[in-house]
Motif scaffolding. Structure first.
Motif, PDB file in Angstrom:
ATOM      1  N   LEU A 191      25.886  27.482  12.661  1.00  0.00           N
ATOM      2  CA  LEU A 191      25.713  27.305  13.986  1.00  0.00           C
ATOM      3  C   LEU A 191      24.363  27.082  14.326  1.00  0.00           C
ATOM      4  O   LEU A 191      24.150  26.438  15.326  1.00  0.00           O
ATOM      5  CB  LEU A 191      26.363  28.677  14.745  1.00  0.00           C
ATOM      6  CG  LEU A 191      27.796  28.841  14.470  1.00  0.00           C
ATOM      7  CD1 LEU A 191      28.019  30.405  14.975  1.00  0.00           C
ATOM      8  CD2 LEU A 191      28.535  27.843  15.176  1.00  0.00           C
ATOM      9  N   THR A 207      21.175  29.297  20.736  1.00  0.00           N
ATOM     10  CA  THR A 207      21.933  27.883  21.037  1.00  0.00           C
ATOM     11  C   THR A 207      21.832  27.554  22.291  1.00  0.00           C
ATOM     12  O   THR A 207      22.083  28.296  23.046  1.00  0.00           O
ATOM     13  CB  THR A 207      22.923  27.806  20.093  1.00  0.00           C
ATOM     14  OG1 THR A 207      24.119  28.604  20.877  1.00  0.00           O
ATOM     15  CG2 THR A 207      23.029  28.277  18.658  1.00  0.00           C
ATOM     16  N   VAL A 212      23.327  33.477  18.480  1.00  0.00           N
ATOM     17  CA  VAL A 212      24.036  33.662  17.260  1.00  0.00           C
ATOM     18  C   VAL A 212      23.299  34.997  16.530  1.00  0.00           C
ATOM     19  O   VAL A 212      22.154  34.834  16.361  1.00  0.00           O
ATOM     20  CB  VAL A 212      23.933  32.438  16.449  1.00  0.00           C
ATOM     21  CG1 VAL A 212      24.465  32.832  15.031  1.00  0.00           C
ATOM     22  CG2 VAL A 212      24.699  31.202  17.110  1.00  0.00           C
TER      23      VAL A 212
END
Length: 293
Positions: A191, A207, A212
Protein backbone atom coordinates in the motif's frame (compact mmCIF):
# COMPACT_ATOMS: atom_id res chain seq x y z
CA UNK A 1 50.25 -132.74 117.44
CA UNK A 2 47.82 -134.28 114.95
CA UNK A 3 45.64 -131.09 114.79
CA UNK A 4 47.03 -127.66 114.37
CA UNK A 5 46.11 -125.27 117.08
CA UNK A 6 44.55 -121.93 115.90
CA UNK A 7 45.12 -118.84 117.87
CA UNK A 8 42.43 -116.37 118.67
CA UNK A 9 43.95 -113.74 116.38
CA UNK A 10 43.97 -116.10 113.46
CA UNK A 11 40.33 -116.90 114.10
CA UNK A 12 39.40 -113.17 113.97
CA UNK A 13 41.30 -112.72 110.72
CA UNK A 14 39.59 -115.65 109.11
CA UNK A 15 36.28 -114.51 110.44
CA UNK A 16 36.73 -111.04 108.83
CA UNK A 17 37.66 -112.62 105.55
CA UNK A 18 34.60 -114.80 105.57
CA UNK A 19 32.43 -111.91 106.70
CA UNK A 20 33.74 -109.72 103.94
CA UNK A 21 33.03 -112.39 101.41
CA UNK A 22 29.50 -112.60 102.67
CA UNK A 23 29.01 -108.78 102.56
CA UNK A 24 30.03 -108.49 98.84
CA UNK A 25 26.66 -109.60 97.44
CA UNK A 26 24.83 -107.27 99.83
CA UNK A 27 26.70 -104.21 98.56
CA UNK A 28 25.76 -105.04 95.01
CA UNK A 29 22.09 -105.15 96.01
CA UNK A 30 22.14 -101.95 98.06
CA UNK A 31 23.44 -99.65 95.30
CA UNK A 32 20.62 -100.35 92.80
CA UNK A 33 18.14 -99.91 95.60
CA UNK A 34 19.49 -96.52 96.44
CA UNK A 35 19.32 -95.46 92.81
CA UNK A 36 15.70 -96.57 92.55
CA UNK A 37 14.83 -94.73 95.73
CA UNK A 38 16.37 -91.49 94.51
CA UNK A 39 14.55 -91.79 91.23
CA UNK A 40 11.29 -92.36 93.02
CA UNK A 41 11.80 -89.26 95.14
CA UNK A 42 12.96 -86.71 92.53
CA UNK A 43 14.16 -88.24 89.33
CA UNK A 44 10.87 -89.32 87.81
CA UNK A 45 10.84 -86.45 85.38
CA UNK A 46 14.37 -87.25 84.28
CA UNK A 47 13.48 -90.90 83.83
CA UNK A 48 10.38 -90.02 81.84
CA UNK A 49 12.46 -87.79 79.61
CA UNK A 50 15.01 -90.53 79.23
CA UNK A 51 12.39 -93.07 78.24
CA UNK A 52 10.65 -90.64 75.86
CA UNK A 53 13.74 -89.92 73.82
CA UNK A 54 15.02 -93.40 73.68
CA UNK A 55 11.94 -95.61 73.40
CA UNK A 56 9.64 -93.58 71.17
CA UNK A 57 7.06 -92.80 73.80
CA UNK A 58 4.62 -90.04 73.01
CA UNK A 59 5.81 -87.52 75.54
CA UNK A 60 5.23 -83.89 74.49
CA UNK A 61 8.35 -82.61 72.73
CA UNK A 62 10.10 -79.61 74.20
CA UNK A 63 9.08 -76.24 72.83
CA UNK A 64 11.23 -75.35 69.82
CA UNK A 65 13.86 -72.75 70.51
CA UNK A 66 14.53 -69.82 68.23
CA UNK A 67 16.39 -70.54 65.04
CA UNK A 68 19.71 -68.98 64.43
CA UNK A 69 19.38 -65.30 63.60
CA UNK A 70 15.85 -65.06 65.12
CA UNK A 71 14.89 -63.40 68.37
CA UNK A 72 13.29 -65.53 71.05
CA UNK A 73 9.65 -64.34 71.08
CA UNK A 74 9.37 -65.00 74.82
CA UNK A 75 12.32 -62.86 75.76
CA UNK A 76 12.81 -60.40 72.88
CA UNK A 77 11.86 -56.82 73.53
CA UNK A 78 8.73 -55.73 71.67
CA UNK A 79 9.56 -54.21 68.29
CA UNK A 80 9.19 -50.48 68.16
CA UNK A 81 8.54 -48.54 64.95
CA UNK A 82 10.86 -45.55 64.72
CA UNK A 83 8.93 -42.30 64.51
CA UNK A 84 8.62 -40.88 61.03
CA UNK A 85 10.76 -37.82 60.53
CA UNK A 86 8.82 -34.61 60.63
CA UNK A 87 8.34 -33.11 57.22
CA UNK A 88 10.36 -29.98 56.83
CA UNK A 89 8.27 -26.98 55.84
CA UNK A 90 8.59 -26.23 52.19
CA UNK A 91 10.02 -22.76 51.77
CA UNK A 92 7.68 -20.50 49.93
CA UNK A 93 9.58 -19.20 46.96
CA UNK A 94 7.86 -16.43 45.07
CA UNK A 95 7.17 -17.40 41.48
CA UNK A 96 9.81 -16.25 39.10
CA UNK A 97 8.72 -13.28 37.11
CA UNK A 98 8.98 -13.78 33.42
CA UNK A 99 8.72 -11.25 30.69
CA UNK A 100 5.38 -11.36 28.88
CA UNK A 101 5.53 -13.33 25.69
CA UNK A 102 5.57 -11.17 22.59
CA UNK A 103 2.63 -11.71 20.26
CA UNK A 104 3.24 -13.45 16.98
CA UNK A 105 2.88 -11.09 14.04
CA UNK A 106 2.09 -12.68 10.65
CA UNK A 107 4.26 -11.37 7.84
CA UNK A 108 1.51 -11.30 5.24
CA UNK A 109 -2.25 -11.47 4.84
CA UNK A 110 -4.91 -11.65 2.14
CA UNK A 111 -4.91 -7.90 1.46
CA UNK A 112 -8.62 -7.56 2.27
CA UNK A 113 -9.96 -5.58 5.20
CA UNK A 114 -12.81 -5.52 7.71
CA UNK A 115 -14.25 -2.13 8.65
CA UNK A 116 -15.09 -1.50 12.28
CA UNK A 117 -18.87 -1.09 12.57
CA UNK A 118 -18.78 1.65 15.13
CA UNK A 119 -19.51 5.33 15.49
CA UNK A 120 -18.32 7.74 18.13
CA UNK A 121 -18.87 11.24 19.41
CA UNK A 122 -16.90 14.16 18.04
CA UNK A 123 -13.55 14.66 19.78
CA UNK A 124 -12.41 18.29 20.13
CA UNK A 125 -14.27 21.60 19.99
CA UNK A 126 -12.32 23.63 17.43
CA UNK A 127 -11.02 23.26 13.92
CA UNK A 128 -12.05 21.28 10.89
CA UNK A 129 -14.12 18.16 11.52
CA UNK A 130 -12.49 15.06 10.02
CA UNK A 131 -14.39 11.80 10.01
CA UNK A 132 -12.34 8.58 9.90
CA UNK A 133 -13.02 4.88 9.72
CA UNK A 134 -10.82 2.01 10.92
CA UNK A 135 -10.04 -1.14 8.93
CA UNK A 136 -8.08 -4.22 9.98
CA UNK A 137 -6.67 -6.75 7.53
CA UNK A 138 -8.52 -10.05 7.51
CA UNK A 139 -6.97 -13.21 8.95
CA UNK A 140 -5.07 -11.57 11.82
CA UNK A 141 -5.75 -11.84 15.54
CA UNK A 142 -6.95 -8.27 15.98
CA UNK A 143 -10.53 -7.05 16.31
CA UNK A 144 -11.43 -4.10 14.09
CA UNK A 145 -13.88 -2.83 16.71
CA UNK A 146 -11.29 -2.98 19.50
CA UNK A 147 -8.72 -1.22 17.33
CA UNK A 148 -11.26 1.51 16.50
CA UNK A 149 -12.06 2.04 20.19
CA UNK A 150 -8.38 2.38 21.02
CA UNK A 151 -7.73 4.89 18.22
CA UNK A 152 -10.70 6.94 19.39
CA UNK A 153 -9.19 7.10 22.89
CA UNK A 154 -5.78 8.09 21.46
CA UNK A 155 -7.25 11.04 19.52
CA UNK A 156 -9.15 12.15 22.63
CA UNK A 157 -6.04 12.15 24.86
CA UNK A 158 -5.39 15.52 26.60
CA UNK A 159 -1.92 15.80 25.00
CA UNK A 160 -3.14 15.00 21.47
CA UNK A 161 -4.21 17.25 18.57
CA UNK A 162 -7.93 17.69 19.30
CA UNK A 163 -7.37 18.87 22.88
CA UNK A 164 -5.35 21.84 21.61
CA UNK A 165 -7.59 23.10 18.83
CA UNK A 166 -5.84 21.35 15.94
CA UNK A 167 -8.99 19.80 14.58
CA UNK A 168 -11.99 17.67 15.51
CA UNK A 169 -12.29 13.95 14.86
CA UNK A 170 -15.13 11.47 14.71
CA UNK A 171 -15.16 7.70 14.28
CA UNK A 172 -17.60 6.48 11.59
CA UNK A 173 -18.13 3.30 9.61
CA UNK A 174 -18.90 5.01 6.26
CA UNK A 175 -18.67 8.38 4.49
CA UNK A 176 -15.23 8.95 6.03
CA UNK A 177 -12.77 11.69 5.11
CA UNK A 178 -9.83 9.32 5.59
CA UNK A 179 -9.20 5.72 6.63
CA UNK A 180 -6.79 4.22 9.12
CA UNK A 181 -5.74 0.72 8.02
CA UNK A 182 -3.81 -1.78 10.13
CA UNK A 183 -2.07 -4.25 7.81
CA UNK A 184 0.52 -7.02 7.90
CA UNK A 185 4.06 -5.95 6.92
CA UNK A 186 3.81 -7.25 3.34
CA UNK A 187 0.42 -5.62 2.75
CA UNK A 188 1.57 -2.36 4.35
CA UNK A 189 4.61 -2.31 2.07
CA UNK A 190 2.39 -2.81 -0.99
CA UNK A 191 0.00 0.00 0.00
CA UNK A 192 2.82 2.43 0.81
CA UNK A 193 4.71 1.58 -2.36
CA UNK A 194 1.79 2.90 -4.40
CA UNK A 195 2.75 6.32 -3.01
CA UNK A 196 6.41 5.72 -3.84
CA UNK A 197 7.28 4.99 -0.19
CA UNK A 198 9.59 2.09 0.70
CA UNK A 199 8.70 0.98 4.21
CA UNK A 200 10.91 -2.19 4.34
CA UNK A 201 8.33 -4.25 6.22
CA UNK A 202 8.87 -2.04 9.29
CA UNK A 203 7.41 1.45 8.86
CA UNK A 204 4.02 3.15 8.70
CA UNK A 205 3.04 5.66 6.04
CA UNK A 206 0.43 8.17 4.93
CA UNK A 207 -1.29 7.72 1.58
CA UNK A 208 -3.74 9.77 -0.47
CA UNK A 209 -6.73 8.05 1.16
CA UNK A 210 -5.43 7.77 4.68
CA UNK A 211 -2.99 6.15 7.09
CA UNK A 212 -1.33 2.73 6.81
CA UNK A 213 -0.20 1.21 10.12
CA UNK A 214 2.26 -1.69 10.06
CA UNK A 215 0.87 -4.49 12.25
CA UNK A 216 4.36 -5.21 13.58
CA UNK A 217 4.66 -1.70 14.97
CA UNK A 218 1.13 -1.79 16.36
CA UNK A 219 1.72 -5.04 18.24
CA UNK A 220 5.39 -4.80 19.21
CA UNK A 221 6.16 -1.10 19.47
CA UNK A 222 9.60 0.17 18.50
CA UNK A 223 13.09 -0.83 19.70
CA UNK A 224 13.98 2.88 20.03
CA UNK A 225 10.93 3.77 22.10
CA UNK A 226 11.25 3.71 25.90
CA UNK A 227 7.58 2.86 26.55
CA UNK A 228 5.55 -0.20 25.76
CA UNK A 229 3.60 -1.05 22.62
CA UNK A 230 0.38 0.53 23.92
CA UNK A 231 2.10 3.90 24.41
CA UNK A 232 3.85 3.62 21.07
CA UNK A 233 0.45 3.37 19.37
CA UNK A 234 -0.16 6.96 20.49
CA UNK A 235 2.96 8.01 18.56
CA UNK A 236 1.84 6.09 15.43
CA UNK A 237 -1.59 7.76 15.33
CA UNK A 238 -0.38 11.22 16.38
CA UNK A 239 2.40 11.20 13.79
CA UNK A 240 0.29 9.98 10.85
CA UNK A 241 -2.77 12.07 11.75
CA UNK A 242 -0.39 15.04 12.03
CA UNK A 243 0.24 14.61 8.30
CA UNK A 244 -3.53 14.45 7.75
CA UNK A 245 -4.08 17.83 9.38
CA UNK A 246 -1.45 19.47 7.20
CA UNK A 247 1.99 18.96 8.80
CA UNK A 248 3.77 17.66 5.72
CA UNK A 249 7.38 17.63 6.89
CA UNK A 250 9.24 15.76 9.61
CA UNK A 251 11.13 17.24 12.55
CA UNK A 252 14.51 16.51 14.13
CA UNK A 253 15.63 16.35 17.78
CA UNK A 254 15.59 19.84 19.32
CA UNK A 255 18.51 19.05 21.66
CA UNK A 256 20.05 16.38 23.89
CA UNK A 257 17.76 15.30 26.71
CA UNK A 258 14.71 17.06 25.31
CA UNK A 259 11.47 15.38 24.32
CA UNK A 260 11.37 14.17 20.74
CA UNK A 261 8.58 15.78 18.65
CA UNK A 262 5.69 13.55 17.64
CA UNK A 263 6.47 14.55 14.04
CA UNK A 264 10.01 13.14 14.35
CA UNK A 265 10.64 9.68 12.84
CA UNK A 266 11.73 8.33 16.20
CA UNK A 267 12.02 4.73 14.98
CA UNK A 268 15.04 5.81 12.91
CA UNK A 269 16.90 7.06 16.00
CA UNK A 270 16.47 9.64 18.77
CA UNK A 271 19.78 11.52 18.31
CA UNK A 272 19.97 12.39 22.00
CA UNK A 273 16.28 13.13 22.54
CA UNK A 274 13.96 11.29 24.89
CA UNK A 275 11.25 9.22 23.24
CA UNK A 276 7.82 10.82 23.33
CA UNK A 277 4.40 9.83 21.98
CA UNK A 278 2.47 13.14 22.18
CA UNK A 279 2.38 16.43 20.22
CA UNK A 280 2.15 18.44 23.47
CA UNK A 281 3.90 18.22 26.80
CA UNK A 282 2.12 18.06 30.16
CA UNK A 283 2.00 21.88 30.35
CA UNK A 284 0.28 22.14 26.96
CA UNK A 285 3.38 23.30 25.05
CA UNK A 286 3.76 22.10 21.48
CA UNK A 287 6.87 19.93 21.09
CA UNK A 288 8.71 21.00 17.99
CA UNK A 289 12.15 20.75 16.44
CA UNK A 290 14.15 21.60 13.32
CA UNK A 291 12.41 20.74 10.07
CA UNK A 292 13.90 18.00 7.92
CA UNK A 293 12.99 17.05 4.42
Amino acid sequence: MGKRSVSAGQRRTQSRRRGGARRGPVRRLVLPALILASLALGGGAALAHFHGTETGATAAPPAPGPMAGEADPTTAAPATTPPEPKAKPTPTTPPATTAPKKPTVPKSGPGTFTTARAAGAVTGDRGVLRRYRVQVEDGIDLSARQAADEIQRILAHPRSWAAHGRGRFQLVSENADFVIRIATPDTADALCLRQGLDTHGELNCETTDGVVVNLRRWMLGSPTFAGGAAEYRHLIINHEVGHEIGIRTHMACPGPGKLAPAMMQQIKGLNGCRSNAYPYDEDGNYITGPTVS
